[in-house]
Design a protein around this motif. Structure first.
Motif, PDB file in Angstrom:
ATOM      1  N   LEU A  95       0.829  -1.206   0.000  1.00 24.37           N
ATOM      2  CA  LEU A  95       0.000   0.000   0.000  1.00 24.37           C
ATOM      3  C   LEU A  95       0.858   1.248   0.000  1.00 24.37           C
ATOM      4  O   LEU A  95       0.576   2.226  -0.700  1.00 24.37           O
ATOM      5  N   GLU A  96       1.921   1.218   0.775  1.00 22.09           N
ATOM      6  CA  GLU A  96       2.808   2.377   0.868  1.00 22.09           C
ATOM      7  C   GLU A  96       3.533   2.620  -0.452  1.00 22.09           C
ATOM      8  O   GLU A  96       3.707   3.754  -0.886  1.00 22.09           O
ATOM      9  N   LYS A  97       3.892   1.522  -1.113  1.00 20.03           N
ATOM     10  CA  LYS A  97       4.615   1.651  -2.374  1.00 20.03           C
ATOM     11  C   LYS A  97       3.732   2.163  -3.503  1.00 20.03           C
ATOM     12  O   LYS A  97       4.225   2.733  -4.466  1.00 20.03           O
ATOM     13  N   SER A  98       2.450   1.912  -3.401  1.00 19.60           N
ATOM     14  CA  SER A  98       1.548   2.295  -4.498  1.00 19.60           C
ATOM     15  C   SER A  98       1.563   3.795  -4.733  1.00 19.60           C
ATOM     16  O   SER A  98       1.321   4.254  -5.839  1.00 19.60           O
ATOM     17  N   GLY A  99       1.791   4.577  -3.661  1.00 22.19           N
ATOM     18  CA  GLY A  99       2.007   6.010  -3.812  1.00 22.19           C
ATOM     19  C   GLY A  99       0.785   6.832  -4.120  1.00 22.19           C
ATOM     20  O   GLY A  99       0.887   8.025  -4.396  1.00 22.19           O
ATOM     21  N   ASP A 100      -0.455   6.217  -4.094  1.00 20.53           N
ATOM     22  CA  ASP A 100      -1.632   7.016  -4.379  1.00 20.53           C
ATOM     23  C   ASP A 100      -2.217   7.556  -3.084  1.00 20.53           C
ATOM     24  O   ASP A 100      -1.715   7.300  -1.989  1.00 20.53           O
TER      25      ASP A 100
ATOM     26  N   ASP B  43       3.919  -9.792  -5.217  1.00 21.25           N
ATOM     27  CA  ASP B  43       2.980 -10.200  -6.256  1.00 21.25           C
ATOM     28  C   ASP B  43       1.840 -11.038  -5.698  1.00 21.25           C
ATOM     29  O   ASP B  43       0.752 -11.074  -6.263  1.00 21.25           O
ATOM     30  N   ASN B  44       2.070 -11.744  -4.594  1.00 20.24           N
ATOM     31  CA  ASN B  44       1.057 -12.606  -4.007  1.00 20.24           C
ATOM     32  C   ASN B  44       0.138 -11.871  -3.042  1.00 20.24           C
ATOM     33  O   ASN B  44      -0.771 -12.473  -2.478  1.00 20.24           O
ATOM     34  N   VAL B  45       0.367 -10.606  -2.833  1.00 21.20           N
ATOM     35  CA  VAL B  45      -0.441  -9.819  -1.904  1.00 21.20           C
ATOM     36  C   VAL B  45      -1.425  -8.960  -2.691  1.00 21.20           C
ATOM     37  O   VAL B  45      -1.026  -8.165  -3.545  1.00 21.20           O
ATOM     38  N   ASP B  46      -2.692  -9.150  -2.428  1.00 19.75           N
ATOM     39  CA  ASP B  46      -3.741  -8.379  -3.104  1.00 19.75           C
ATOM     40  C   ASP B  46      -4.183  -7.241  -2.192  1.00 19.75           C
ATOM     41  O   ASP B  46      -4.777  -7.467  -1.140  1.00 19.75           O
ATOM     42  N   THR B  47      -3.881  -6.031  -2.603  1.00 24.38           N
ATOM     43  CA  THR B  47      -4.240  -4.864  -1.777  1.00 24.38           C
ATOM     44  C   THR B  47      -5.530  -4.194  -2.243  1.00 24.38           C
ATOM     45  O   THR B  47      -5.944  -3.206  -1.643  1.00 24.38           O
ATOM     46  N   ALA B  48      -6.154  -4.718  -3.300  1.00 25.51           N
ATOM     47  CA  ALA B  48      -7.379  -4.094  -3.814  1.00 25.51           C
ATOM     48  C   ALA B  48      -8.453  -3.934  -2.738  1.00 25.51           C
ATOM     49  O   ALA B  48      -9.100  -2.883  -2.662  1.00 25.51           O
ATOM     50  N   PRO B  49      -8.686  -4.945  -1.881  1.00 23.47           N
ATOM     51  CA  PRO B  49      -9.719  -4.767  -0.849  1.00 23.47           C
ATOM     52  C   PRO B  49      -9.434  -3.615   0.107  1.00 23.47           C
ATOM     53  O   PRO B  49     -10.357  -3.037   0.677  1.00 23.47           O
ATOM     54  N   TYR B  50      -8.154  -3.274   0.270  1.00 26.05           N
ATOM     55  CA  TYR B  50      -7.799  -2.227   1.220  1.00 26.05           C
ATOM     56  C   TYR B  50      -7.865  -0.835   0.590  1.00 26.05           C
ATOM     57  O   TYR B  50      -7.642   0.161   1.277  1.00 26.05           O
ATOM     58  N   ASN B  51      -8.152  -0.789  -0.714  1.00 25.98           N
ATOM     59  CA  ASN B  51      -8.333   0.485  -1.393  1.00 25.98           C
ATOM     60  C   ASN B  51      -9.800   0.820  -1.606  1.00 25.98           C
ATOM     61  O   ASN B  51     -10.122   1.737  -2.363  1.00 25.98           O
ATOM     62  N   LEU B  52     -10.692   0.078  -0.955  1.00 25.49           N
ATOM     63  CA  LEU B  52     -12.109   0.438  -0.981  1.00 25.49           C
ATOM     64  C   LEU B  52     -12.308   1.763  -0.254  1.00 25.49           C
ATOM     65  O   LEU B  52     -11.505   2.149   0.608  1.00 25.49           O
ATOM     66  N   VAL B  53     -13.392   2.443  -0.566  1.00 27.34           N
ATOM     67  CA  VAL B  53     -13.620   3.779  -0.025  1.00 27.34           C
ATOM     68  C   VAL B  53     -13.710   3.753   1.496  1.00 27.34           C
ATOM     69  O   VAL B  53     -14.324   2.862   2.095  1.00 27.34           O
ATOM     70  N   THR B  54     -13.061   4.722   2.142  1.00 27.68           N
ATOM     71  CA  THR B  54     -13.109   4.872   3.601  1.00 27.68           C
ATOM     72  C   THR B  54     -13.686   6.218   4.036  1.00 27.68           C
ATOM     73  O   THR B  54     -14.065   6.375   5.193  1.00 27.68           O
ATOM     74  N   HIS B  55     -13.745   7.185   3.127  1.00 29.22           N
ATOM     75  CA  HIS B  55     -14.198   8.554   3.448  1.00 29.22           C
ATOM     76  C   HIS B  55     -13.422   9.126   4.633  1.00 29.22           C
ATOM     77  O   HIS B  55     -13.986   9.837   5.472  1.00 29.22           O
TER      78      HIS B  55
ATOM     79  N   ALA C  44     -19.848  -9.835   6.313  1.00 26.43           N
ATOM     80  CA  ALA C  44     -18.632 -10.224   5.598  1.00 26.43           C
ATOM     81  C   ALA C  44     -18.264  -9.130   4.607  1.00 26.43           C
ATOM     82  O   ALA C  44     -19.086  -8.281   4.246  1.00 26.43           O
ATOM     83  N   ILE C  45     -17.015  -9.163   4.158  1.00 27.56           N
ATOM     84  CA  ILE C  45     -16.541  -8.219   3.166  1.00 27.56           C
ATOM     85  C   ILE C  45     -16.246  -8.991   1.877  1.00 27.56           C
ATOM     86  O   ILE C  45     -15.452  -9.934   1.880  1.00 27.56           O
ATOM     87  N   TYR C  46     -16.946  -8.605   0.797  1.00 27.61           N
ATOM     88  CA  TYR C  46     -16.773  -9.200  -0.521  1.00 27.61           C
ATOM     89  C   TYR C  46     -16.188  -8.120  -1.428  1.00 27.61           C
ATOM     90  O   TYR C  46     -16.919  -7.250  -1.914  1.00 27.61           O
ATOM     91  N   PRO C  47     -14.877  -8.118  -1.675  1.00 31.14           N
ATOM     92  CA  PRO C  47     -14.216  -6.960  -2.305  1.00 31.14           C
ATOM     93  C   PRO C  47     -14.749  -6.577  -3.678  1.00 31.14           C
ATOM     94  O   PRO C  47     -14.882  -5.390  -3.973  1.00 31.14           O
ATOM     95  N   THR C  48     -15.060  -7.565  -4.546  1.00 27.59           N
ATOM     96  CA  THR C  48     -15.543  -7.206  -5.881  1.00 27.59           C
ATOM     97  C   THR C  48     -16.968  -6.677  -5.822  1.00 27.59           C
ATOM     98  O   THR C  48     -17.295  -5.639  -6.421  1.00 27.59           O
ATOM     99  N   VAL C  49     -17.832  -7.362  -5.095  1.00 26.27           N
ATOM    100  CA  VAL C  49     -19.227  -6.924  -4.985  1.00 26.27           C
ATOM    101  C   VAL C  49     -19.312  -5.572  -4.286  1.00 26.27           C
ATOM    102  O   VAL C  49     -20.224  -4.781  -4.542  1.00 26.27           O
ATOM    103  N   ALA C  50     -18.350  -5.283  -3.418  1.00 29.48           N
ATOM    104  CA  ALA C  50     -18.345  -3.982  -2.740  1.00 29.48           C
ATOM    105  C   ALA C  50     -18.175  -2.825  -3.722  1.00 29.48           C
ATOM    106  O   ALA C  50     -18.466  -1.675  -3.381  1.00 29.48           O
ATOM    107  N   ARG C  51     -17.701  -3.114  -4.941  1.00 29.83           N
ATOM    108  CA  ARG C  51     -17.537  -2.060  -5.952  1.00 29.83           C
ATOM    109  C   ARG C  51     -18.866  -1.666  -6.592  1.00 29.83           C
ATOM    110  O   ARG C  51     -18.934  -0.635  -7.270  1.00 29.83           O
ATOM    111  N   PHE C  52     -19.902  -2.484  -6.424  1.00 31.74           N
ATOM    112  CA  PHE C  52     -21.184  -2.169  -7.050  1.00 31.74           C
ATOM    113  C   PHE C  52     -21.786  -0.929  -6.398  1.00 31.74           C
ATOM    114  O   PHE C  52     -21.919  -0.865  -5.183  1.00 31.74           O
ATOM    115  N   ASN C  53     -22.175   0.036  -7.208  1.00 31.23           N
ATOM    116  CA  ASN C  53     -22.820   1.235  -6.679  1.00 31.23           C
ATOM    117  C   ASN C  53     -24.283   0.961  -6.330  1.00 31.23           C
ATOM    118  O   ASN C  53     -24.845  -0.067  -6.694  1.00 31.23           O
TER     119      ASN C  53
END
Length: 518
Positions: free
Chosen positions: A146-151, A224-236, A322-331
């Motif tokens: 997450l730190e390396k991603s720089g966003d 490469d084996n670490v998926d950080t996408a779930p941790y980039n979900l909106v937090t406001h 539960a947290i479902y990372p892909t479905v959490a993207r649905f608006n």
């Protein structure tokens, strides 16, 4: 007989065979400045299509179901197997027990009574499990990536770690000050020591990250084996009040203290010391989890069937979160295009109305236009999810069921490429009308006849549902809804009743339970 995916394979077999998730390929995730990351139809979608099947990243049962459902897969217990070290939870079999015992439960087991007795929310339990199930080394890797991603989102852990350090340092300062009889010189020494340690914190973090990593190649492979996408979900995080942020920081500090007690860290610091670099990183992840779960978690449920009928009197019973990372993207949409249900621990998303390529695929976060007025929906969504809904049902202020009729339907212009809509009252028998959109003379009589056929099919589908012929009802309702959305646009009372009925029939393929007759 189970539900079927688009290729004809039983959905249940797909659930059991995929390690992470399955997608039909009919959707993709896009990002815009206004809508953020959201799901969009990559191709034409039809009613009944299965769009995604996804296991949870993490989830927790509500405590009242610990004795009736498996702690790991949430299935109803038939021949339960207990934890060898506690009597708090049960599992459906050895496989679930072994997975839990080698990951999260070996930590939770020692303090589960404390966690439940503290009164903390189930979201806090999920935030805790998101850490315990991954283990310390992977948590450090998640933070590092997450730190390396720089966003902007990746900067949040650094901010939260500072806040958590402040919170835990304040607790330590209080303890030290009491033990030294509030000595002013002692307090100065404490502040000076902690300032020095905080300045050394960054170099300590770098040293910890390099421990156990022999080569640069192995580090890159781990990343490469670490998926950080779930941790980039909106937090406001930028919208939170100081009070909200403090409360979540205190919860993160409490959960960190729990982890220190149960052996999550090889060398945990004592109560009167500043937390170490690894502990601060984990506390930052805990705080991040507590923020993102507020807006992205799903309640999972089973359908409780009544004794007399499969649908009449049935109701959803919510078992946990539960947290479902892909479905959490649905608006969100107050007129959702999909329904959801659960097969085991997997969430299943299926379409209840047709969508064209490029259309937003939206689910519903609670308020549906047929049951709540516009004002009620807006207040609920703003209070819970911090946004103002601008879906079509809100923009046009569609009536809910008390005032909804079939007369409010609008017919699509038959001219290809024209998006103009026309009320059914505009068409008089044998008289063409001029479309203001395409400027052509058109006749809507064929569309009115098709609309009447749809209404007849709706009635047939509802009759099949009433007779508990589920597959027949689904086929009839899907065919009618597909035709309706090609020639007309809602609101239309019979169409919404048909979509609700289709949703109930599809949900019947998920987790269901009928209490034994007395």
């Amino acid at each position: 007989m189970g539900p079927f995916a688009d290729d004809g394979a039983p959905l249940n077999s797909a659930v059991n065979s995929v390690p992470r998730s399955w997608s039909s390929g009919a959707l993709e995730i896009r990002e815009t400045a206004l809508e953020g990351k959201h799901a969009v139809a990559a191709t034409e979608i039809h009613p009944g299509d299965t769009l995604i099947v996804e296991p949870p990243l993490a989830g927790c049962l509500l405590p009242e179901f610990y004795g009736t459902h498996c702690q790991h897969c949430y299935a109803r217990l038939k021949a339960p197997i207990g934890c060898p070290n506690c009597s708090c939870v049960a599992f459906c079999g050895r496989k679930c027990r072994d997975i839990a015992m080698t990951t999260y439960h070996k930590y939770e087991c020692k303090i589960l009574a404390l966690l439940i007795g503290s009164g903390m929310s189930v979201l806090s339990m999920v935030a805790f499990r998101m850490v315990t199930q991954e283990g310390l080394r992977k948590c450090l890797k998640i933070y590092e990536k997450l730190e390396k991603s720089g966003d902007e989102k990746a900067a949040t852990p650094l901010t939260t770690s500072t806040t958590t350090t402040t919170t835990t340092t304040t607790m330590s300062d209080t303890h030290d000050a009491k033990s030294s009889a509030n000595s002013r010189s002692a307090r100065r020494r404490i502040r000076r020591r902690k300032l020095q340690e905080s300045r050394r914190g960054e170099s300590k973090i770098e040293m910890k990250r390099k421990e156990g990593e022999d080569t640069k190649e192995s580090r890159e492979s781990d990343d490469d084996n670490v998926d950080t996408a779930p941790y980039n979900l909106v937090t406001h995080a930028n919208k939170r009040t100081e009070k909200d942020f403090l409360e979540r920081s205190l919860m993160a500090a409490f959960l960190l203290r729990c982890l220190q007690r149960v052996g999550f860290f090889a060398r945990p610091t004592s109560d009167d010391e500043v937390p170490g670099a690894e502990e601060i990183i984990v506390a930052a992840l805990l705080l991040r989890n507590l923020q993102l779960l507020q807006f992205n978690a799903h309640e999972f449920f089973e359908t409780r069937l009544s004794a007399g009928h499969r649908f009449r009197g049935s109701r959803p019973v919510y078992l946990g979160v539960a947290i479902y990372p892909t479905v959490a993207r649905f608006n969100h949409d107050c007129y959702p295009a999909v329904t959801r249900y659960f097969v085991g621990r997997h969430i299943v998303i299926r379409a209840v109305r047709g969508l064209r390529s490029g259309d937003v695929i939206a689910e519903n976060y609670g308020p549906i236009f047929t049951k709540m007025t516009l004002g009620e929906r807006q207040r609920t969504l703003a209070g819970r999810y911090w946004f103002r809904c601008t879906c079509r049902a809100c923009q046009e202020d569609w009536p809910h069921f008390e005032n909804l009729t079939n007369d409010s339907v609008r017919l699509r212009c038959p001219t290809e490429g024209c998006s103009r809509l026309h009320s059914r009252a505009q068409q008089r028998p044998g008289e063409p009308i001029k479309c203001p959109g395409c400027r052509k003379k058109i006749c809507l009589e064929d569309r009115l006849a098709c609309l009447q056929e749809c209404e007849t099919l709706y009635a047939s589908g509802l009759a099949s549902m009433d007779d508990e012929r589920v597959d027949e009802a689904i086929g009839t309702l899907c065919a009618a809804l597909k035709r309706f959305h090609r020639i007309a646009c809602p609101p239309h009372r019979d169409t919404h009743l048909a979509e609700i009925a289709l949703s109930s029939c599809l949900i019947d393929y998920g987790n269901t339970w009928r209490p034994a007759a007395l």
